[in-house]
Design a protein around this motif. Structure first.
Motif, PDB file in Angstrom:
ATOM      1  N   LEU A 258       6.083  27.211  10.461  1.00 12.04           N
ATOM      2  CA  LEU A 258       6.401  28.442  11.230  1.00 12.04           C
ATOM      3  C   LEU A 258       5.684  29.704  10.493  1.00 12.04           C
ATOM      4  O   LEU A 258       5.740  29.904   8.955  1.00 12.04           O
ATOM      5  N   PRO A 259       5.153  30.572  11.262  1.00 12.21           N
ATOM      6  CA  PRO A 259       4.322  31.845  10.779  1.00 12.21           C
ATOM      7  C   PRO A 259       5.050  32.862  10.158  1.00 12.21           C
ATOM      8  O   PRO A 259       6.243  33.297  10.540  1.00 12.21           O
ATOM      9  N   PHE A 260       4.615  33.561   9.183  1.00 15.25           N
ATOM     10  CA  PHE A 260       5.013  34.533   8.296  1.00 15.25           C
ATOM     11  C   PHE A 260       6.515  34.772   7.829  1.00 15.25           C
ATOM     12  O   PHE A 260       7.117  35.625   8.187  1.00 15.25           O
ATOM     13  N   MET A 261       6.702  33.681   7.004  1.00 15.65           N
ATOM     14  CA  MET A 261       8.075  33.635   6.538  1.00 15.65           C
ATOM     15  C   MET A 261       8.058  34.093   5.254  1.00 15.65           C
ATOM     16  O   MET A 261       9.132  34.852   4.728  1.00 15.65           O
ATOM     17  N   PHE A 262       7.018  34.006   4.562  1.00 15.06           N
ATOM     18  CA  PHE A 262       6.985  34.402   2.996  1.00 15.06           C
ATOM     19  C   PHE A 262       6.111  35.463   2.691  1.00 15.06           C
ATOM     20  O   PHE A 262       5.112  35.864   3.222  1.00 15.06           O
ATOM     21  N   ARG A 263       6.490  36.383   1.682  1.00 17.06           N
ATOM     22  CA  ARG A 263       5.930  37.772   1.194  1.00 17.06           C
ATOM     23  C   ARG A 263       4.888  37.312   0.183  1.00 17.06           C
ATOM     24  O   ARG A 263       4.042  37.851  -0.230  1.00 17.06           O
ATOM     25  N   ASN A 264       5.310  36.203  -0.974  1.00 15.45           N
ATOM     26  CA  ASN A 264       4.635  35.948  -2.078  1.00 15.45           C
ATOM     27  C   ASN A 264       4.999  34.628  -2.599  1.00 15.45           C
ATOM     28  O   ASN A 264       5.869  34.122  -2.058  1.00 15.45           O
ATOM     29  N   SER A 265       4.083  34.307  -3.341  1.00 11.58           N
ATOM     30  CA  SER A 265       4.387  32.743  -3.855  1.00 11.58           C
ATOM     31  C   SER A 265       5.775  32.491  -4.670  1.00 11.58           C
ATOM     32  O   SER A 265       6.251  31.455  -4.655  1.00 11.58           O
ATOM     33  N   ALA A 266       6.245  33.601  -5.187  1.00 10.40           N
ATOM     34  CA  ALA A 266       7.533  33.264  -5.947  1.00 10.40           C
ATOM     35  C   ALA A 266       8.724  32.896  -4.907  1.00 10.40           C
ATOM     36  O   ALA A 266       9.395  32.223  -5.200  1.00 10.40           O
ATOM     37  N   GLU A 267       8.662  33.581  -3.637  1.00  7.80           N
ATOM     38  CA  GLU A 267       9.432  33.109  -2.750  1.00  7.80           C
ATOM     39  C   GLU A 267       9.242  31.537  -2.385  1.00  7.80           C
ATOM     40  O   GLU A 267      10.115  30.904  -2.134  1.00  7.80           O
ATOM     41  N   VAL A 268       7.981  31.341  -2.217  1.00  6.40           N
ATOM     42  CA  VAL A 268       7.598  30.147  -2.115  1.00  6.40           C
ATOM     43  C   VAL A 268       8.235  29.239  -2.912  1.00  6.40           C
ATOM     44  O   VAL A 268       8.883  28.041  -2.443  1.00  6.40           O
ATOM     45  N   TYR A 269       7.876  29.411  -4.356  1.00  8.91           N
ATOM     46  CA  TYR A 269       8.425  28.310  -5.273  1.00  8.91           C
ATOM     47  C   TYR A 269       9.890  28.162  -5.333  1.00  8.91           C
ATOM     48  O   TYR A 269      10.465  27.089  -5.533  1.00  8.91           O
ATOM     49  N   ALA A 270      10.606  29.228  -4.958  1.00  7.98           N
ATOM     50  CA  ALA A 270      12.113  29.288  -4.975  1.00  7.98           C
ATOM     51  C   ALA A 270      12.473  28.117  -3.917  1.00  7.98           C
ATOM     52  O   ALA A 270      13.594  27.412  -4.258  1.00  7.98           O
ATOM     53  N   VAL A 271      11.987  28.293  -2.942  1.00  5.37           N
ATOM     54  CA  VAL A 271      12.514  27.348  -1.976  1.00  5.37           C
ATOM     55  C   VAL A 271      11.937  25.846  -1.974  1.00  5.37           C
ATOM     56  O   VAL A 271      12.437  24.874  -1.669  1.00  5.37           O
ATOM     57  N   LEU A 272      10.505  25.653  -2.514  1.00  2.14           N
ATOM     58  CA  LEU A 272      10.213  24.348  -2.859  1.00  2.14           C
ATOM     59  C   LEU A 272      10.948  23.760  -3.874  1.00  2.14           C
ATOM     60  O   LEU A 272      11.302  22.590  -3.929  1.00  2.14           O
ATOM     61  N   ASP A 273      11.540  24.366  -4.773  1.00  2.00           N
ATOM     62  CA  ASP A 273      12.538  23.903  -5.920  1.00  2.00           C
ATOM     63  C   ASP A 273      14.075  24.006  -5.306  1.00  2.00           C
ATOM     64  O   ASP A 273      14.895  23.697  -6.005  1.00  2.00           O
TER      65      ASP A 273
END
Length: 337
Positions: free
Chosen positions: A109-124
């Motif tokens: 899904l496009p344009f969900m994250f603003r930065n990698s910190a948000e990504v890593y929080a969801v990955l974990d």
């Protein structure tokens, strides 16, 4: 007549043989981990480290050999091999599973994250753990989630500074319905294609462009066939390190713990290398003569508005409750920054 001393010797010999037999049940295991990235990519470096750590943390019981550059096949073929138990480990996208595990599509899904910190929080977080639970019936054991990077657009035709500039470009997209609809909505001639076929297609001008993370592009020599890169950060692509159930079941509990620890640490290393490498990739592209632009914020907002129907269309297919929980994790991570 058998003496007490002889009986004691026989008993000790029997116990020793039993202990040796138990050890043989978990004899040295040789395993292969494969992926699509070349040796210069952070994922290859991380997998080499994973192989080293797996041996260390299992006291040499598990010997992992890393195979880079898709020598074991495409992502799809490697995933199939791991499911069948003919390959032990794989790291990369789980997109080929999206037809049977709809939740995998949430990452497209496009344009969900603003930065990698948000990504890593969801990955974990809980949503990513849920996806690992969902792939278990396919004989896959999820070990860790790591990064691949934010996807950006490249092409050989012209600069892309606004959504309208995408119109008509023949863009290779991932073979999944979300990516296909996203780029069609933006007006591109979206073309699904296995990544192994992309470079030659760009070389003979059968494609105008593609979209991938910056370090992925550099490692795969996109500077030789593309003139323009536009930083859009439209989708974040994660990588999952998964094991075959057959391989996993062959390990002792202690060796499973060792391999899991190695996987977690290698995944964190990959994230670190990716975070450090994007700015260098931009410098390298510019030195190679590629024009690198960031899409202006106002135009990026217009692009985001144009693809909102994609989110509305696919959320019910992925699962409204799952998508809602996924976005709640993003929001929680955003507030924590």
């Amino acid at each position: 007549m058998t003496t007490h001393f002889q009986l004691r010797r026989i008993l000790l010999a029997t116990l020793a043989a039993s202990a040796m037999g138990a050890g043989a049940a978990y004899a040295e295991v040789k395993a292969r981990v494969g992926h699509a990235m070349p040796e210069s990519h952070p994922q290859a470096i991380a997998m080499n480290k994973f192989a080293e750590l797996a041996s260390t943390y299992t006291n040499g019981n598990v010997k992992v050999q890393a195979y880079h550059s898709a020598v074991l096949g495409s992502d799809e073929k490697q995933l199939q091999a791991v499911q069948a138990g003919t390959q032990d480990l794989y790291i990369g996208t789980l997109a080929p599973l999206s037809s049977r595990v709809k939740e995998v599509q949430v990452w497209d899904l496009p344009f969900m994250f603003r930065n990698s910190a948000e990504v890593y929080a969801v990955l974990d977080g809980a949503s990513s753990k849920k996806i690992f639970e969902k792939i278990a019936p396919a004989n896959l054991v999820g070990l860790t989630w790591t990064g691949m990077g934010f996807r950006n657009l490249s092409n050989s035709k012209h600069r892309v500074a606004k959504p309208e500039d995408v119109s008509g470009l023949k863009i290779r997209v991932m073979t999944n319905p979300v990516a296909l609809d996203t780029w069609k909505t933006l007006g591109a001639n979206a073309t699904p294609m296995a990544f192994a076929e992309v470079f030659p297609a760009l070389e003979i001008k059968a494609l105008d462009g593609q979209e991938n993370p910056l370090q992925h592009m550099w490692a795969n020599k996109m500077q030789e066939v593309q003139k323009y890169i536009t930083i859009t950060n439209h989708v974040y692509t994660p990588s999952a390190l998964v094991a075959s159930k057959k391989f996993w079941d062959s390990l002792s509990p202690a060796d499973k713990a060792g391999v899991q620890k190695a996987a977690t640490e290698a995944g964190l290393l990959q994230r670190k290398l990716l975070d450090e490498g994007d700015s260098l990739a931009v410098e390298n592209f510019k030195k190679a003569g590629v024009t690198v632009d960031s899409m202006p914020a106002a135009e990026l907002a217009r692009m985001q508005d144009k693809v909102k129907p994609v989110l509305a269309k696919f959320s019910p297919q992925i699962g409204d409750e799952f998508v809602k929980g996924f976005f709640a994790e993003i929001e929680q991570a955003r507030k924590a920054q």
